[in-house]
Design a protein around this motif. Structure first.
Motif, mmCIF file in Angstrom:
data_model
loop_
_atom_site.group_PDB
_atom_site.id
_atom_site.type_symbol
_atom_site.label_atom_id
_atom_site.label_comp_id
_atom_site.label_asym_id
_atom_site.label_seq_id
_atom_site.Cartn_x
_atom_site.Cartn_y
_atom_site.Cartn_z
ATOM 1 N N GLU A 20 -9.598 -20.208 5.503
ATOM 2 C CA GLU A 20 -10.076 -20.340 6.883
ATOM 3 C C GLU A 20 -8.972 -20.686 7.877
ATOM 4 O OE1 GLU A 20 -13.119 -23.300 6.174
ATOM 5 O OE2 GLU A 20 -14.641 -21.747 6.415
ATOM 6 N N THR A 33 -4.775 -23.099 13.025
ATOM 7 C CA THR A 33 -6.159 -23.137 13.474
ATOM 8 C C THR A 33 -7.118 -23.050 12.296
ATOM 9 O OG1 THR A 33 -6.441 -20.747 13.736
ATOM 10 C CG2 THR A 33 -5.547 -21.940 15.620
ATOM 11 N N LYS A 35 -11.435 -22.276 12.113
ATOM 12 C CA LYS A 35 -12.602 -21.913 12.939
ATOM 13 C C LYS A 35 -12.192 -21.643 14.390
ATOM 14 C CE LYS A 35 -16.310 -24.347 12.480
ATOM 15 N NZ LYS A 35 -17.249 -25.486 12.323
ATOM 16 N N GLY A 36 -10.997 -21.100 14.582
ATOM 17 C CA GLY A 36 -10.525 -20.737 15.911
ATOM 18 C C GLY A 36 -10.020 -21.894 16.760
ATOM 19 N N LYS A 37 -9.941 -23.096 16.187
ATOM 20 C CA LYS A 37 -9.489 -24.273 16.935
ATOM 21 C C LYS A 37 -8.183 -24.797 16.353
ATOM 22 C CE LYS A 37 -14.222 -25.680 17.778
ATOM 23 N NZ LYS A 37 -15.234 -26.663 17.403
ATOM 24 N N TYR A 39 -5.445 -27.290 15.117
ATOM 25 C CA TYR A 39 -5.449 -28.644 14.575
ATOM 26 C C TYR A 39 -4.049 -29.209 14.358
ATOM 27 C CZ TYR A 39 -4.748 -26.697 9.837
ATOM 28 O OH TYR A 39 -4.268 -26.035 8.732
ATOM 29 N N LYS A 101 -12.430 -28.630 11.363
ATOM 30 C CA LYS A 101 -13.391 -27.745 10.702
ATOM 31 C C LYS A 101 -14.815 -28.281 10.863
ATOM 32 C CE LYS A 101 -14.295 -25.538 6.277
ATOM 33 N NZ LYS A 101 -13.838 -25.387 4.888
ATOM 34 N N PRO A 104 -18.383 -29.306 15.995
ATOM 35 C CA PRO A 104 -19.284 -28.223 16.409
ATOM 36 C C PRO A 104 -18.547 -27.203 17.266
ATOM 37 C CG PRO A 104 -19.757 -30.255 17.614
ATOM 38 C CD PRO A 104 -18.697 -30.577 16.602
ATOM 39 N N ARG A 105 -19.003 -26.001 17.240
ATOM 40 C CA ARG A 105 -18.345 -24.930 18.015
ATOM 41 C C ARG A 105 -18.446 -25.155 19.450
ATOM 42 N NH1 ARG A 105 -15.812 -20.240 16.435
ATOM 43 N NH2 ARG A 105 -15.570 -20.375 14.247
#
Length: 105
Positions: A20, A33, A35-37, A39, A101, A104-105
């Motif tokens: 991921e 990243t 989940k597209g975020k 870290y 991870k 929340p989105r």
């Protein structure tokens, strides 16, 4: 500090082996990243990580890290770690990935 950048690059390769995890853009730099975020990223010879505010407080209190400041604004969930330490950086990168991870989105 070339040693810090080399350590970061090595740990990035380890992180990218996780399904991921990928690279993404943040603050005009590339970072890890999930989940597209973002870290984790590297800036000015420091490892920058997104962690829960309480964990940031712990790391700052023990002298391991400092709160990330961007444009005179303290980022409560971002911490900067200066001293290159493979075991510590690996552990904190894993913590940051798990934290982001679970957001929340």
């Amino acid at each position: 500090m070339a040693a810090a950048k080399e350590l970061y690059d090595d740990l990035v390769m380890e992180q990218l082996s996780q399904p991921e995890v990928s690279m993404g853009r943040m603050f005009h730099t590339q970072g890890l990243t999930v989940k597209g975020k973002v870290y984790a990223f590297f800036s000015k010879d420091r490892l920058i990580l997104k962690l829960p505010a309480a964990r940031v407080g712990e790391l700052v209190k023990e002298g391991t890290a400092e709160v990330m400041v961007m444009a005179a604004r303290r980022m409560r969930e971002w911490v900067a770690v200066r001293e290159p330490d493979e075991e510590l950086w690996r552990k904190l990168m894993a913590e940051a990935a798990a934290y982001v991870k679970g957001l929340p989105r």
